[in-house]
Write a protein that holds these residues in place. Sequence first.
Motif, PDB file in Angstrom:
ATOM      1  N   LEU A 487       0.832  -1.202   0.000  1.00  0.00           N
ATOM      2  CA  LEU A 487       0.000   0.000   0.000  1.00  0.00           C
ATOM      3  C   LEU A 487       0.864   1.248   0.000  1.00  0.00           C
ATOM      4  O   LEU A 487       1.794   1.377   0.798  1.00  0.00           O
ATOM      5  CB  LEU A 487      -0.908  -0.007   1.230  1.00  0.00           C
ATOM      6  N   MET A 488       0.569   2.150  -0.908  1.00  0.00           N
ATOM      7  CA  MET A 488       1.271   3.426  -0.929  1.00  0.00           C
ATOM      8  C   MET A 488       0.864   4.250   0.292  1.00  0.00           C
ATOM      9  O   MET A 488      -0.209   4.039   0.870  1.00  0.00           O
ATOM     10  CB  MET A 488       0.942   4.177  -2.213  1.00  0.00           C
ATOM     11  N   PRO A 489       1.683   5.195   0.718  1.00  0.00           N
ATOM     12  CA  PRO A 489       1.343   5.999   1.908  1.00  0.00           C
ATOM     13  C   PRO A 489       0.051   6.785   1.685  1.00  0.00           C
ATOM     14  O   PRO A 489      -0.298   7.140   0.561  1.00  0.00           O
ATOM     15  CB  PRO A 489       2.537   6.940   2.039  1.00  0.00           C
ATOM     16  N   GLY A 490      -0.667   7.049   2.783  1.00  0.00           N
ATOM     17  CA  GLY A 490      -1.845   7.898   2.717  1.00  0.00           C
ATOM     18  C   GLY A 490      -3.146   7.214   3.039  1.00  0.00           C
ATOM     19  O   GLY A 490      -4.191   7.847   3.052  1.00  0.00           O
ATOM     20  N   ALA A 491      -3.167   5.894   3.301  1.00  0.00           N
ATOM     21  CA  ALA A 491      -4.426   5.202   3.631  1.00  0.00           C
ATOM     22  C   ALA A 491      -4.957   5.711   4.972  1.00  0.00           C
ATOM     23  O   ALA A 491      -4.212   5.916   5.928  1.00  0.00           O
ATOM     24  CB  ALA A 491      -4.189   3.701   3.701  1.00  0.00           C
ATOM     25  N   ALA A 492      -6.286   5.899   5.021  1.00  0.00           N
ATOM     26  CA  ALA A 492      -6.897   6.469   6.224  1.00  0.00           C
ATOM     27  C   ALA A 492      -7.076   5.437   7.324  1.00  0.00           C
ATOM     28  O   ALA A 492      -7.149   5.782   8.502  1.00  0.00           O
ATOM     29  CB  ALA A 492      -8.246   7.086   5.869  1.00  0.00           C
TER      30      ALA A 492
END
Length: 950
Positions: A487-492
Amino acid sequence: MVASWAASPARFREDANSEEDLVVGGYRDRVVIELAQNAADAAVRAGSRGRLRLTLEAGELRAANTGAPLDAAGVESLSTLRASAKRDEAAIGRFGVGFAAVLAVSDEPVIASTTGAVRWSRADALAVVREMPSLEAELTRRGDAVPVLRLPFADVSEAPPAGYETQVRLPLRDLAAEALIRGLLADVDAALLLTMPALESVEIVTDGVTRSITSRLVGDEMVVDGVRWRLRNAAGRLEPDLLLDRGVEERSRQRFEVTWAVPIDESGRPAPLPPTAPKVAHAPTPTDDPVTVPAMLIASFPLEPSRRRIAAGPLRQFLVERAVELYAELVGSLPATVEVSRLVPVGLPAGPLDAELRSGIVARLRELAFLPTRDDDVRLRPSQAALLEVGGAVVTTGLVDVLADVLPSLLPADWARSAPQALAALDVRRIALASVLDELHAVDRPAMWWRELYAALVEAGVSADTLAGLPVPLADGALARSPRGVLMPGAAADLSVFGLRSVDPEAAHPLLLRLGAVEPEPAAILASDAVRSAVERSFDIEDPLPVAVATLGVVAAGSVGDVADHPWLADLALPASDGDLRPAGELLLPDAKLAAVVADDAPFGQVDASYVDRWGAELLKRVGVLDGFAVVREHDVSDDEHDLDLESEYFAYVAGQFDGSEPVLIDEFVAVRDLEFVRVDAWPQALALLAAPDLRSAVVTPAYAVTSTQRRRVLPYTAWWLRANGVVGGRLPSSDPLLGGVYDVVELDLDDEFLAAAGALRDVSDADDGDLVARLADADREVGRAQLRMLYAVASPERPPSRVRAVRGGELAVVDAVDAVVVDQPDLLPLLGNLAVVPASIDDAVRVADALDLALASELADYAVLSDGEPQADHVRHEKLLVADAEGRPTHVRWRYVDDVLHVDAAALAFGLGRGRAWRAADWRSRHLVTELLSNPEQAALLAAECDLD
């Protein structure tokens, strides 16, 4: 000399031949070189660097030089062959024959020095020889050709120009000689001063136009006309064994010199040789032995008598070995830039000497530490270095710089791009990028280093296939073996329940998305392999509810699609109202429309009410929880692996639409599932659900099946299932009238298109023949006689019926099939006893009998004529025609056609003849007309006119 010639004509001839060989052979185009060599020797003898001025004007070439003036020994040397006065080892000339080159262009050479002057003259030498009677015959044979340089004349009073110690003056013989000199002067360039470092300048004056070439020595470099040349020199004494095969004069010179020169730029990097630089060995003047090594070689090579070719032998071999060592020193002295690769010989040699030099140089360079690393103070041997290979991509500086941090032996990118041949000649190891990436799993580098690597890979254009196993640093400090699913950074939200791991923010780069990393957007997360895998195996883990909650959270987060886009969502384990876990696709909403039509024992549960309260019915429907029927959608389907009722039978039906045994594919497979769980009494409501816009196309839109050569339209699964199960058993109100009474009109408030697709009959061809024949044998159904005949004419049931509808006693009745018959000859109608006749036209009789497995009337008996008659023109007339019926009983009939004979009852003559003649003529349809004409012949015209109206 004159006395020796007079005493020995052979000596004269020998001197003349030797001088002629030099002039027309080895020295024909070496005038300027030899004059420069004499000037360099004079400078050496004087112990200072010399100057040379070459002037061409008024048909004369003058060469003035500084340095030691001409002395008596010098004059003697110039007037003899191979008896040079230059026995000092520092001098360039060694053989005493070079001055003979002037005779190629001049017959009257003059040398004026500060010590005196001397001249030579072809005309004066000829006059002297003519005074010798002993040479008369030889002179005649030679056409007055005499040696010139053997007879010097001192009767000349000339002095060199101011500032010079010596001048050679050459009156040119003719225009051809002048043209040769012009060409030679034009060719003079830096190479002359490089090969004769004793000269510091050469001035060339042609027709008043002056061109100067100057040089200065700065350490191990020489600057010629502003161009820097890097030099490498070696000198020393020769072992006597190396000179055993050389002449006496040459054996006395026991000193050797070797020099390499290569042009360099302002940064000290090697530059290409000037185009005018002769690509030959210099000894020190140019020879005819080619040298394609990209530098200028000047060495005291032994020469053949022509002074154009280098002689073989131990001295040559020794000097080649010294040249190879010196060349390696030269390469090692230069900056380790890609330009140095030009100095690695590649390609094919141009001659034996060139081959010896090239093979020796390449072998020596393979052991020389001259290749660059990222550390300016460290150089590598070719065996220690490595060249990066990236397939069809470009080896960029950025990529090599990043990887050199973990592989310091990598050569710079410009070497990989610009010097592949040189590196191949040096046997530099080549490393595939894929192999390098495999090794990166074991390295420990900061996240920013990885981002720099990713950026360099993009810049290089490396394909995604090569980067499938590219490591990725994660936020938790671990190193993923591949970007796929990361997963790329930024998932809530925390998505660890899916096994999704996040990229370290400092390493994040768009390249990772191309390689399978997942965007933090909900749609990308839901589409990831990690989420799908977690959902599909949610029943196999101890606690599936966290997976359910996380999945529903992702679906709720945005426009991510639904179970139609991701069919595997229906596998999500969710709690049912009874506390059990079920797949979402087997759960119903509390007020589901489907719940009202399925049987009580259908394998559905009801979703836990708390999930409805928390997530809402619409969201649960998006993951597969059912309100109405579920739909299977898939492209290019060839198998029955969808867990649908009667699915294998459906695919057998599809395959049966094609000839041959090729595999069959359905382009787009759309099927409503769970139809088998509908209650019989609930089909009206179920059909209404199927007719709604979201499911309607699964029923009314044909499917297309294809093989490699055919494409056909087939029933979609849902329509096929409804028909196979007889869900809609009636006919449309607008159907073919032939179906009236046989089928009831469908009493459903649905449109004709949907009803026809679901199985409602529109035409007789839509009906199942077995069902149709069974309905015709149902006494409760009202069927007309003409209707019955037409329906039996088209019916072909798979199994013959046990009962049929037929005519008995003039009325339609349902009888056992064994009591029914199909009439195939019209004269047999009154002879069938109690048998019922299935109405069928004469043309259809055989087909109907075969389809219903009934007897033909003609097969039951012979129907023999029992009475006697009186033969007429085309018939036999009986007063009372008696024929045996099907049971053998005599029966009074009006006509019988048997054995090609027409028998007619006298009381019904017109009727019998009309029918019999029409039947005999195979024109049964004309029977009424023929009968009418026999009865009323006077009406023939009217009857013909009526026929026109038919």
